[in-house]
Write a protein that holds these residues in place. Structure first.
Motif, PDB file in Angstrom:
ATOM      1  N   ARG A   6       9.000 -10.092   7.033  1.00  0.00           N
ATOM      2  CA  ARG A   6       9.084  -9.632   5.641  1.00  0.00           C
ATOM      3  C   ARG A   6       7.944  -8.652   5.417  1.00  0.00           C
ATOM      4  O   ARG A   6       6.799  -8.934   5.746  1.00  0.00           O
ATOM      5  CB  ARG A   6       8.977 -10.802   4.675  1.00  0.00           C
ATOM      6  CG  ARG A   6       9.191 -10.403   3.223  1.00  0.00           C
ATOM      7  CD  ARG A   6       9.301 -11.570   2.248  1.00  0.00           C
ATOM      8  NE  ARG A   6       8.390 -12.656   2.513  1.00  0.00           N
ATOM      9  CZ  ARG A   6       8.759 -13.863   2.960  1.00  0.00           C
ATOM     10  NH1 ARG A   6      10.020 -14.127   3.208  1.00  0.00           N
ATOM     11  NH2 ARG A   6       7.861 -14.802   3.179  1.00  0.00           N
ATOM     12  N   LEU A   7       8.267  -7.494   4.875  1.00  0.00           N
ATOM     13  CA  LEU A   7       7.241  -6.491   4.600  1.00  0.00           C
ATOM     14  C   LEU A   7       6.431  -6.893   3.379  1.00  0.00           C
ATOM     15  O   LEU A   7       6.959  -7.482   2.433  1.00  0.00           O
ATOM     16  CB  LEU A   7       7.878  -5.127   4.338  1.00  0.00           C
ATOM     17  CG  LEU A   7       8.486  -4.414   5.542  1.00  0.00           C
ATOM     18  CD1 LEU A   7       9.166  -3.124   5.096  1.00  0.00           C
ATOM     19  CD2 LEU A   7       7.429  -4.113   6.574  1.00  0.00           C
ATOM     20  N   ALA A   8       5.163  -6.560   3.411  1.00  0.00           N
ATOM     21  CA  ALA A   8       4.303  -6.769   2.255  1.00  0.00           C
ATOM     22  C   ALA A   8       4.742  -5.791   1.160  1.00  0.00           C
ATOM     23  O   ALA A   8       5.209  -4.693   1.457  1.00  0.00           O
ATOM     24  CB  ALA A   8       2.852  -6.529   2.640  1.00  0.00           C
ATOM     25  N   PRO A   9       4.603  -6.171  -0.099  1.00  0.00           N
ATOM     26  CA  PRO A   9       4.987  -5.249  -1.176  1.00  0.00           C
ATOM     27  C   PRO A   9       4.013  -4.079  -1.293  1.00  0.00           C
ATOM     28  O   PRO A   9       2.844  -4.188  -0.926  1.00  0.00           O
ATOM     29  CB  PRO A   9       4.942  -6.128  -2.427  1.00  0.00           C
ATOM     30  CG  PRO A   9       4.021  -7.251  -2.078  1.00  0.00           C
ATOM     31  CD  PRO A   9       4.137  -7.452  -0.594  1.00  0.00           C
ATOM     32  N   ARG A  10       4.518  -2.957  -1.770  1.00  0.00           N
ATOM     33  CA  ARG A  10       3.721  -1.762  -2.080  1.00  0.00           C
ATOM     34  C   ARG A  10       2.886  -1.270  -0.905  1.00  0.00           C
ATOM     35  O   ARG A  10       1.705  -0.995  -1.044  1.00  0.00           O
ATOM     36  CB  ARG A  10       2.814  -2.017  -3.291  1.00  0.00           C
ATOM     37  CG  ARG A  10       3.568  -2.349  -4.562  1.00  0.00           C
ATOM     38  CD  ARG A  10       2.645  -2.638  -5.729  1.00  0.00           C
ATOM     39  NE  ARG A  10       1.592  -3.589  -5.492  1.00  0.00           N
ATOM     40  CZ  ARG A  10       1.716  -4.907  -5.487  1.00  0.00           C
ATOM     41  NH1 ARG A  10       2.886  -5.451  -5.713  1.00  0.00           N
ATOM     42  NH2 ARG A  10       0.688  -5.709  -5.263  1.00  0.00           N
ATOM     43  N   VAL A  11       3.497  -1.133   0.259  1.00  0.00           N
ATOM     44  CA  VAL A  11       2.776  -0.619   1.425  1.00  0.00           C
ATOM     45  C   VAL A  11       3.179   0.825   1.702  1.00  0.00           C
ATOM     46  O   VAL A  11       4.286   1.247   1.380  1.00  0.00           O
ATOM     47  CB  VAL A  11       2.993  -1.479   2.695  1.00  0.00           C
ATOM     48  CG1 VAL A  11       2.396  -2.860   2.516  1.00  0.00           C
ATOM     49  CG2 VAL A  11       4.454  -1.555   3.068  1.00  0.00           C
ATOM     50  N   VAL A  12       2.250   1.563   2.308  1.00  0.00           N
ATOM     51  CA  VAL A  12       2.479   2.954   2.675  1.00  0.00           C
ATOM     52  C   VAL A  12       2.467   3.032   4.196  1.00  0.00           C
ATOM     53  O   VAL A  12       1.429   2.811   4.817  1.00  0.00           O
ATOM     54  CB  VAL A  12       1.377   3.870   2.098  1.00  0.00           C
ATOM     55  CG1 VAL A  12       1.653   5.327   2.454  1.00  0.00           C
ATOM     56  CG2 VAL A  12       1.252   3.688   0.593  1.00  0.00           C
ATOM     57  N   PRO A  13       3.609   3.312   4.848  1.00  0.00           N
ATOM     58  CA  PRO A  13       3.628   3.423   6.307  1.00  0.00           C
ATOM     59  C   PRO A  13       2.784   4.606   6.786  1.00  0.00           C
ATOM     60  O   PRO A  13       2.582   5.574   6.048  1.00  0.00           O
ATOM     61  CB  PRO A  13       5.101   3.650   6.641  1.00  0.00           C
ATOM     62  CG  PRO A  13       5.861   3.339   5.404  1.00  0.00           C
ATOM     63  CD  PRO A  13       4.927   3.494   4.258  1.00  0.00           C
ATOM     64  N   HIS A  14       2.317   4.534   8.025  1.00  0.00           N
ATOM     65  CA  HIS A  14       1.413   5.562   8.557  1.00  0.00           C
ATOM     66  C   HIS A  14       2.032   6.960   8.554  1.00  0.00           C
ATOM     67  O   HIS A  14       1.346   7.943   8.358  1.00  0.00           O
ATOM     68  CB  HIS A  14       0.931   5.183   9.957  1.00  0.00           C
ATOM     69  CG  HIS A  14       1.944   5.410  11.026  1.00  0.00           C
ATOM     70  ND1 HIS A  14       3.028   4.594  11.209  1.00  0.00           N
ATOM     71  CD2 HIS A  14       2.033   6.384  11.956  1.00  0.00           C
ATOM     72  CE1 HIS A  14       3.750   5.049  12.202  1.00  0.00           C
ATOM     73  NE2 HIS A  14       3.177   6.125  12.679  1.00  0.00           N
ATOM     74  N   VAL A  15       3.339   7.071   8.744  1.00  0.00           N
ATOM     75  CA  VAL A  15       3.962   8.402   8.790  1.00  0.00           C
ATOM     76  C   VAL A  15       3.838   9.123   7.449  1.00  0.00           C
ATOM     77  O   VAL A  15       3.744  10.341   7.410  1.00  0.00           O
ATOM     78  CB  VAL A  15       5.435   8.350   9.255  1.00  0.00           C
ATOM     79  CG1 VAL A  15       5.546   7.940  10.702  1.00  0.00           C
ATOM     80  CG2 VAL A  15       6.265   7.429   8.382  1.00  0.00           C
ATOM     81  N   ILE A  16       3.830   8.379   6.364  1.00  0.00           N
ATOM     82  CA  ILE A  16       3.638   8.988   5.050  1.00  0.00           C
ATOM     83  C   ILE A  16       2.159   9.304   4.830  1.00  0.00           C
ATOM     84  O   ILE A  16       1.812  10.331   4.253  1.00  0.00           O
ATOM     85  CB  ILE A  16       4.188   8.069   3.938  1.00  0.00           C
ATOM     86  CG1 ILE A  16       5.711   7.970   4.071  1.00  0.00           C
ATOM     87  CG2 ILE A  16       3.795   8.588   2.550  1.00  0.00           C
ATOM     88  CD1 ILE A  16       6.360   6.976   3.146  1.00  0.00           C
ATOM     89  N   LEU A  17       1.287   8.438   5.323  1.00  0.00           N
ATOM     90  CA  LEU A  17      -0.153   8.670   5.165  1.00  0.00           C
ATOM     91  C   LEU A  17      -0.569  10.021   5.721  1.00  0.00           C
ATOM     92  O   LEU A  17      -1.419  10.700   5.157  1.00  0.00           O
ATOM     93  CB  LEU A  17      -0.955   7.579   5.879  1.00  0.00           C
ATOM     94  CG  LEU A  17      -1.065   6.228   5.187  1.00  0.00           C
ATOM     95  CD1 LEU A  17      -1.804   5.250   6.083  1.00  0.00           C
ATOM     96  CD2 LEU A  17      -1.743   6.344   3.843  1.00  0.00           C
ATOM     97  N   TYR A  18       0.030  10.429   6.840  1.00  0.00           N
ATOM     98  CA  TYR A  18      -0.349  11.693   7.481  1.00  0.00           C
ATOM     99  C   TYR A  18      -0.079  12.899   6.588  1.00  0.00           C
ATOM    100  O   TYR A  18      -0.693  13.938   6.751  1.00  0.00           O
ATOM    101  CB  TYR A  18       0.425  11.890   8.785  1.00  0.00           C
ATOM    102  CG  TYR A  18       0.079  10.919   9.874  1.00  0.00           C
ATOM    103  CD1 TYR A  18      -1.194  10.383  10.005  1.00  0.00           C
ATOM    104  CD2 TYR A  18       1.038  10.541  10.798  1.00  0.00           C
ATOM    105  CE1 TYR A  18      -1.499   9.502  11.016  1.00  0.00           C
ATOM    106  CE2 TYR A  18       0.741   9.658  11.816  1.00  0.00           C
ATOM    107  CZ  TYR A  18      -0.525   9.140  11.917  1.00  0.00           C
ATOM    108  OH  TYR A  18      -0.825   8.274  12.921  1.00  0.00           O
TER     109      TYR A  18
END
Length: 174
Positions: free
Chosen positions: A70-82
């Protein structure tokens, strides 16, 4: 109900191992994906030619394993961070969150083995930044804090992964 899940394909053994590791990491109170379970799917063997054996066909298992978390809520994956225009200060805060995660892992007896931004999810809650472990397949679990040698190895691996990812970004941007 607004919940999001991640499914990862691997071998049946590694799927079971990762779910076991996530359960133990969760029990130790470290921010990580929440384990749901693993699934093994049988498939026919896959033929491969082995040149060292005169081209004789060998067979490897075609079985696939899947981890469900289960994914944690309100997370930003690394591909978007870049692709976000962070300030130098925000970048330092992101790396500090990763450092806190690694300290927590190491102090609670978890050698990561594959630390990289690709294996971390970032949650930004207002002014608070939290790094969440998203890959536990190669983790090793110990009853107490890990050795200095293993800490250094994890830190070196993370540094190498940053260098590789920076190079990938440079090539992507021409």
């Amino acid at each position: 109900q607004g919940l999001r899940y991640a499914i990862k394909e691997t071998t049946p053994h590694m799927a079971e191992r990762e779910i076991h590791n996530f359960r133990e990491i969760e029990r130790r109170g470290i921010p990580a994906l929440s384990p749901i379970g693993s699934v093994a799917v049988s498939a026919p063997p896959i033929p491969i030619e082995v040149p060292e054996l005169g081209g004789i066909k060998q067979y490897i298992s075609g079985d696939r394993g899947y981890t469900l978390t289960r994914l944690a809520p309100r997370v930003v994956p690394h591909v978007i961070l870049y692709h976000l225009p962070f300030t130098r200060r925000t970048k330092r805060r992101l790396l500090s969150a990763v450092a806190v995660l690694m300290i927590e892992l190491h102090e609670h007896g978890v050698y990561w083995g594959d630390p990289s931004l690709a294996n971390i999810l970032i949650r930004i809650d207002g002014r608070r930044i939290l790094a969440i472990m998203a890959d536990a397949e190669t983790s090793e679990l110990f009853p107490g804090p890990i050795s200095e040698g293993l800490r250094e190895q994890d830190i070196e691996l993370f540094g190498e992964s940053l260098a590789w990812q920076a190079e990938d970004l440079r090539q992507e941007r021409g």
